[in-house]
Motif scaffolding. Structure first.
Motif, mmCIF file in Angstrom:
data_model
loop_
_atom_site.group_PDB
_atom_site.id
_atom_site.type_symbol
_atom_site.label_atom_id
_atom_site.label_comp_id
_atom_site.label_asym_id
_atom_site.label_seq_id
_atom_site.Cartn_x
_atom_site.Cartn_y
_atom_site.Cartn_z
ATOM 1 N N ALA A 18 37.286 41.484 25.163
ATOM 2 C CA ALA A 18 37.973 40.438 24.931
ATOM 3 C C ALA A 18 39.550 40.471 25.217
ATOM 4 C CB ALA A 18 38.171 39.992 23.249
ATOM 5 N N PHE A 19 39.993 41.850 24.944
ATOM 6 C CA PHE A 19 41.504 42.339 25.601
ATOM 7 C C PHE A 19 41.538 42.276 27.121
ATOM 8 C CE2 PHE A 19 45.047 45.037 26.185
ATOM 9 C CZ PHE A 19 45.699 44.685 25.256
ATOM 10 N N ASP A 20 40.432 42.563 27.698
ATOM 11 C CA ASP A 20 40.410 42.346 29.280
ATOM 12 C C ASP A 20 40.606 40.943 29.390
ATOM 13 O OD1 ASP A 20 39.865 45.287 29.560
ATOM 14 O OD2 ASP A 20 37.894 44.978 29.810
ATOM 15 N N VAL A 21 40.023 40.118 28.844
ATOM 16 C CA VAL A 21 39.991 38.678 29.367
ATOM 17 C C VAL A 21 41.413 38.132 28.924
ATOM 18 C CG1 VAL A 21 39.211 36.334 28.492
ATOM 19 C CG2 VAL A 21 37.552 38.262 28.841
ATOM 20 N N LEU A 22 42.064 38.753 27.969
ATOM 21 C CA LEU A 22 43.463 38.157 27.750
ATOM 22 C C LEU A 22 44.102 38.529 28.992
ATOM 23 C CD1 LEU A 22 44.129 39.455 24.034
ATOM 24 C CD2 LEU A 22 43.825 36.925 24.895
ATOM 25 N N PHE A 23 44.000 39.744 29.592
ATOM 26 C CA PHE A 23 44.804 40.230 30.733
ATOM 27 C C PHE A 23 44.307 39.903 31.945
ATOM 28 C CE2 PHE A 23 47.084 42.009 27.400
ATOM 29 C CZ PHE A 23 48.349 42.008 27.513
ATOM 30 N N ASP A 24 42.977 38.978 32.000
ATOM 31 C CA ASP A 24 42.525 39.043 33.278
ATOM 32 C C ASP A 24 42.116 40.149 34.083
ATOM 33 O OD1 ASP A 24 40.797 37.443 34.901
ATOM 34 O OD2 ASP A 24 42.631 36.714 36.100
ATOM 35 N N THR A 25 41.733 41.247 33.378
ATOM 36 C CA THR A 25 41.323 42.613 34.138
ATOM 37 C C THR A 25 39.845 42.994 33.995
ATOM 38 O OG1 THR A 25 41.798 43.895 32.380
ATOM 39 C CG2 THR A 25 43.747 43.493 33.923
ATOM 40 N N GLU A 26 39.494 43.755 34.890
ATOM 41 C CA GLU A 26 38.252 44.092 34.974
ATOM 42 C C GLU A 26 38.292 45.426 34.845
ATOM 43 O OE1 GLU A 26 34.411 44.526 38.204
ATOM 44 O OE2 GLU A 26 35.937 43.067 38.397
ATOM 45 N N THR A 27 37.176 45.962 33.802
ATOM 46 C CA THR A 27 37.120 47.403 33.837
ATOM 47 C C THR A 27 35.692 48.120 34.213
ATOM 48 O OG1 THR A 27 36.324 47.176 31.292
ATOM 49 C CG2 THR A 27 38.514 47.493 31.569
#
Length: 79
Positions: free
Chosen positions: A58-67
């Motif tokens: 969910a935090f990745d989605v907030l910053f539009d990042t991919e892990t």
């Protein structure tokens, strides 16, 4: 910072730990849960817990990042 000074983040996070994990107040975290930006918790034998991996996603989605699978941010660029 040494490994001994790093906080311990269990897989199942309480509300306070989940909020601290993403760096917000418990009240702000709960607003994010209610509006869908953070995942809903699960009840485990009466204890309310958030899955740390779901919070990470969910935090990745907030910053539009991919892990990647190791939780490291993936940055793509054109050479």
């Amino acid at each position: 910072m040494t490994e001994r000074t790093l906080p311990h983040w269990p897989r199942g996070l309480s509300r306070l730990r989940a909020a601290g994990y993403i760096g917000v107040t418990p009240q702000a975290f709960m607003r994010m849960v209610y509006d869908g930006r953070m995942p809903k918790p699960k009840k485990i034998d009466g204890a309310v817990r958030w899955d740390k991996l779901a919070v990470d996603r969910a935090f990745d989605v907030l910053f539009d990042t991919e892990t990647n699978l190791a939780g490291e941010e993936v940055i793509e660029f054109q050479a």
